[in-house]
Design a protein around this motif. Structure first.
Motif, short mmCIF file in Angstrom:
data_model
loop_
_atom_site.label_atom_id
_atom_site.label_comp_id
_atom_site.label_asym_id
_atom_site.label_seq_id
_atom_site.Cartn_x
_atom_site.Cartn_y
_atom_site.Cartn_z
N PHE A 584 108.05 -39.23 16.85
CA PHE A 584 107.23 -39.53 15.67
C PHE A 584 106.01 -40.37 16.04
N MET A 585 106.24 -41.40 16.85
CA MET A 585 105.16 -42.32 17.21
C MET A 585 104.16 -41.72 18.19
N ARG A 586 104.62 -40.77 18.97
CA ARG A 586 103.74 -40.20 19.99
C ARG A 586 103.01 -38.95 19.52
N THR A 587 103.25 -38.53 18.29
CA THR A 587 102.62 -37.31 17.79
C THR A 587 101.87 -37.62 16.49
N GLY A 588 101.24 -36.60 15.95
CA GLY A 588 100.50 -36.77 14.71
C GLY A 588 101.36 -36.61 13.46
N MET A 589 102.67 -36.76 13.60
CA MET A 589 103.57 -36.64 12.45
C MET A 589 103.25 -37.75 11.44
N ASP A 590 103.21 -37.41 10.14
CA ASP A 590 102.79 -38.40 9.14
C ASP A 590 103.94 -39.30 8.69
N TYR A 591 105.10 -38.73 8.50
CA TYR A 591 106.25 -39.48 7.99
C TYR A 591 107.50 -39.11 8.79
N LEU A 592 108.43 -40.04 8.79
CA LEU A 592 109.72 -39.78 9.43
C LEU A 592 110.83 -40.21 8.49
N VAL A 593 111.81 -39.33 8.31
CA VAL A 593 112.99 -39.67 7.51
C VAL A 593 114.19 -39.69 8.44
N LEU A 594 114.78 -40.89 8.60
CA LEU A 594 115.99 -41.03 9.42
C LEU A 594 117.10 -41.44 8.47
N GLY A 595 117.99 -40.53 8.14
CA GLY A 595 119.01 -40.85 7.14
C GLY A 595 118.34 -41.25 5.84
N SER A 596 118.65 -42.46 5.35
CA SER A 596 118.05 -42.93 4.09
C SER A 596 116.74 -43.67 4.30
N CYS A 597 116.31 -43.79 5.55
CA CYS A 597 115.12 -44.62 5.84
C CYS A 597 113.86 -43.76 5.96
N LEU A 598 112.81 -44.21 5.29
CA LEU A 598 111.53 -43.51 5.33
C LEU A 598 110.51 -44.36 6.07
N LEU A 599 109.83 -43.75 7.01
CA LEU A 599 108.80 -44.45 7.78
C LEU A 599 107.48 -43.72 7.60
#
Ligand code: FE2
Length: 620
Positions: A584-599
């Motif tokens: 996620f941090m190394r790419t142009g991905m805008d959001y990350l959902v890990l389980g219940s957590c949204l980044l």
């Protein structure tokens, strides 16, 4: 093979844990089966982060045992997915048949054989500290078992096709209850898998890895080499069996797949992997794909004639050819089709364990009328919210924890507004496809998503479109298919009413430029020939993923999203939160959902600028 005997008696008295192992060729894996139920299965590459890792699957075994809550002392049997000595005999015989020409490749393969492959029994015992029963299935028995036993059919014909096992390259037969019966085989060197790999090599792609790219390239080409293939390379019979003219191939004796004569036939040397793709590679891909489909269809018809069954199950690497699978479903004589999602050698671990439980130990098999026993292929490790939060805090990530409803609404809204979202939920998938457990999601309606996701996330200029996930009950509204395709192993056309015809100017475009012309109202997942590699999702299969797409559908009127695997080019699919966060941090991905957590990317402290993510992900 040891007969049922004491093992069968013992399994009637206690819980029986069977560990299946496949390794030392490509895609090592382990699988745990408990009293016939699939408990866990995983590929070694996900843990070692080495794509197609073929080493002994230490990590995958540890993961399967942990998921089953047991140690090696609780194992009743360990089953290896092929017979190394028979394979060794094939290598020796092949060498002798071509001697002394094959001395170099023979000498290169020997160290691994002498160090590891010939000593697999002691290697397994030492690695696991295990002294119990150890069994070996034949390679294609394991493939057949992986296709039939988890299928939703009480009886079926099976067809397995791959590169090669011990000697067998194709096998077919019947499965009924707990029994498998092989009725016919084709042997090395005559192999559809190796024929496909030969063209994979010749068109400049990685053998045993990038065959799917050749399949994706095919719609850009013309079938102008079909005749040459039939006239010079293979002698194809009506029943789908064939013999290869080994004067054109080098894989028996040399270090390459094809030779000079093959190059002369197709107008020059193999494409350098770094060189531009030309019309020749596209025409070769199209021609090979046509021949492959013809072989698959003829073989399927023959298997139908020989067995009289109405259901067909498939496994072996060739069963990953989802274009061919789609044609068998549409044109073949079988009414129903089920394909093992880990169709390649990773699935051999699962097949070996199931073969032991049913065929060796003679346990009865009951079929759930509601579905298969593969459990959506979500058979890998999972991580709790507590574990995820601990990791995120330790990594200094900024995140919000959301309740289920809020999370689903928010993510559906993000996708609908053309954001790219990493989606990490529940257990990791077993097999090469991400199915909503370790996926990157996007809006299939967006004409720009195709290139945005390729360039910002995958770091590639791909000639392949992304694959869609569609709500199972709505699949026929978008695609010419009347049933579920839960494992993304069927290709079907987009329905005519949703297609956008190409102008003659657009038809003349080359390669990637052609793909960027919207072909339907879901352009990001529609190939240039209007086909799509479909995953259907049902509530039973993956409730959270299903409900996410349902929210997206309510919001947009479209029940289709983009689902691509959570990785970048050259990297295995992510397994743990740390890998997902790094990607996620190394790419142009805008959001990350890990389980219940949204980044959100914009909230994160950027990683050190001097880190070259392209190097870090060792792009191939
Ligand atoms: Fe295989």
């Amino acid at each position: 093979m040891t007969p049922a005997g004491h093992a069968g008696l013992r399994c009637a008295l206690m819980i029986m844990n069977i560990l299946g192992i496949s390794c030392f060729y490509h895609d090592s894996a382990a699988a745990l089966v408990r009293d016939g139920a699939i408990v866990a299965a995983a590929q070694e590459e996900r843990f070692t982060r080495k794509k197609h890792d073929f080493g002994f699957p230490h990590h995958a075994i540890a993961s399967c045992l942990a998921q089953g809550g047991i140690s090696t002392h609780d194992l009743s049997a360990v089953v290896f997915y092929d017979k190394p000595l028979v394979k060794f005999e094939r290598i020796l015989e092949t060498y002798l048949a071509y001697a002394p020409r094959g001395i170099r490749s023979f000498m290169m393969s020997m160290p691994l054989w002498l160090k590891e492959k010939l000593w697999i029994p002691s290697l397994i015992r030492d690695a696991l500290g295990y002294e119990g029963d150890l069994y070996f299935t034949e390679h294609h028995e394991a493939h057949a078992a992986s296709a039939f036993y988890p299928s939703p059919f009480s009886r079926a014909a099976f067809l397995t096709m791959d590169g090669v096992g011990e000697w067998t390259t194709t096998s077919y037969g019947t499965g009924s209850g707990n029994r498998l019966q092989i009725l016919g085989e084709q042997h090395f060197p005559h192999s559809l898998g190796l024929l496909y790999s030969a063209f994979t090599y010749f068109t400049g792609f990685k053998v045993n890895s990038a065959e799917y790219k050749v399949m994706g390239l095919a719609p850009y080409g013309e079938p102008r080499y079909v005749r040459a293939i039939y006239e010079h390379l293979i002698d194809l019979k009506e029943d789908g069996s064939f013999r290869m003219n080994m004067e054109y191939f080098d894989f028996c004796a040399g270090l390459r797949m094809t030779n000079e004569r093959f190059s002369r036939l197709f107008g020059g040397p193999p494409r350098d992997p770094e060189a531009e793709l030309t019309q020749r590679e596209m025409d070769l891909a199209r021609s090979l794909q046509e021949v492959t489909e013809e072989i698959m269809l003829r073989t399927a018809r023959h298997v139908h004639r020989e067995t009289g069954e109405t259901n067909l199950v498939l496994a072996g690497g060739v069963a990953l050819n989802c274009v061919g699978n789609g044609r068998i479903l549409r044109e073949g004589p079988f009414r129903n089709l089920w394909i093992q999602p880990a169709a390649g050698d990773a699935g051999g671990a699962l097949g070996a364990a199931l073969f032991a439980w049913y065929a060796l130990f003679g346990n009865p098999r009951t079929v759930d009328p509601g579905g298969d026993a593969q459990r959506g292929s979500y058979l890998g490790p999972e991580f709790s919210d507590k574990q995820i939060e601990e990791f995120l805090r330790s990594a200094g990530a900024r995140f919000t924890r959301l309740e289920r409803e809020e999370l689903l609404e928010k993510v559906a809204e993000l996708i609908a507004s053309e954001h790219v979202v990493g989606w990490f939920q529940g257990r990791m998938e077993f097999g090469p496809r991400a199915l909503g457990g370790r996926s990157i999601l996007g809006d299939a309606r967006s004409p720009r998503m195709q290139s945005v996701m390729n360039l910002k996330i995958k770091f590639r200029e791909s000639f392949r479109p992304f694959a869609p996930t569609v709500l199972a009950e709505r699949v026929s509204e978008y695609f010419e298919i009347d049933r579920e395709s839960p494992y993304m192993l069927l290709v079907a056309p987009v329905v005519a009413g949703r297609r956008v015809p190409m102008s003659s100017g657009q038809e003349a475009l080359f390669g990637i430029h052609k793909l960027n012309v919207p072909r339907s109202d879901i352009p990001a997942v529609t190939h240039v020939d209007y086909s799509a590699r479909i995953q259907t999702v049902s509530r039973v299969q993956h409730q959270l993923y299903y409900e996410l797409i349902e929210r997206f559908y309510r919001r947009t009127g479209c029940p289709v999203i983009i689902n691509t695997s959570f990785n970048v080019r050259g990297e295995p699919i992510v397994c743990a939160p740390a890998e997902a966060f790094r990607c996620f941090m190394r790419t142009g991905m805008d959001y990350l959902v890990l389980g219940s957590c949204l980044l959100a990317k914009k909230d994160q402290v950027p990683l050190a600028a001097d880190v070259d993510w392209r190097k870090e992900f060792s792009l191939d």
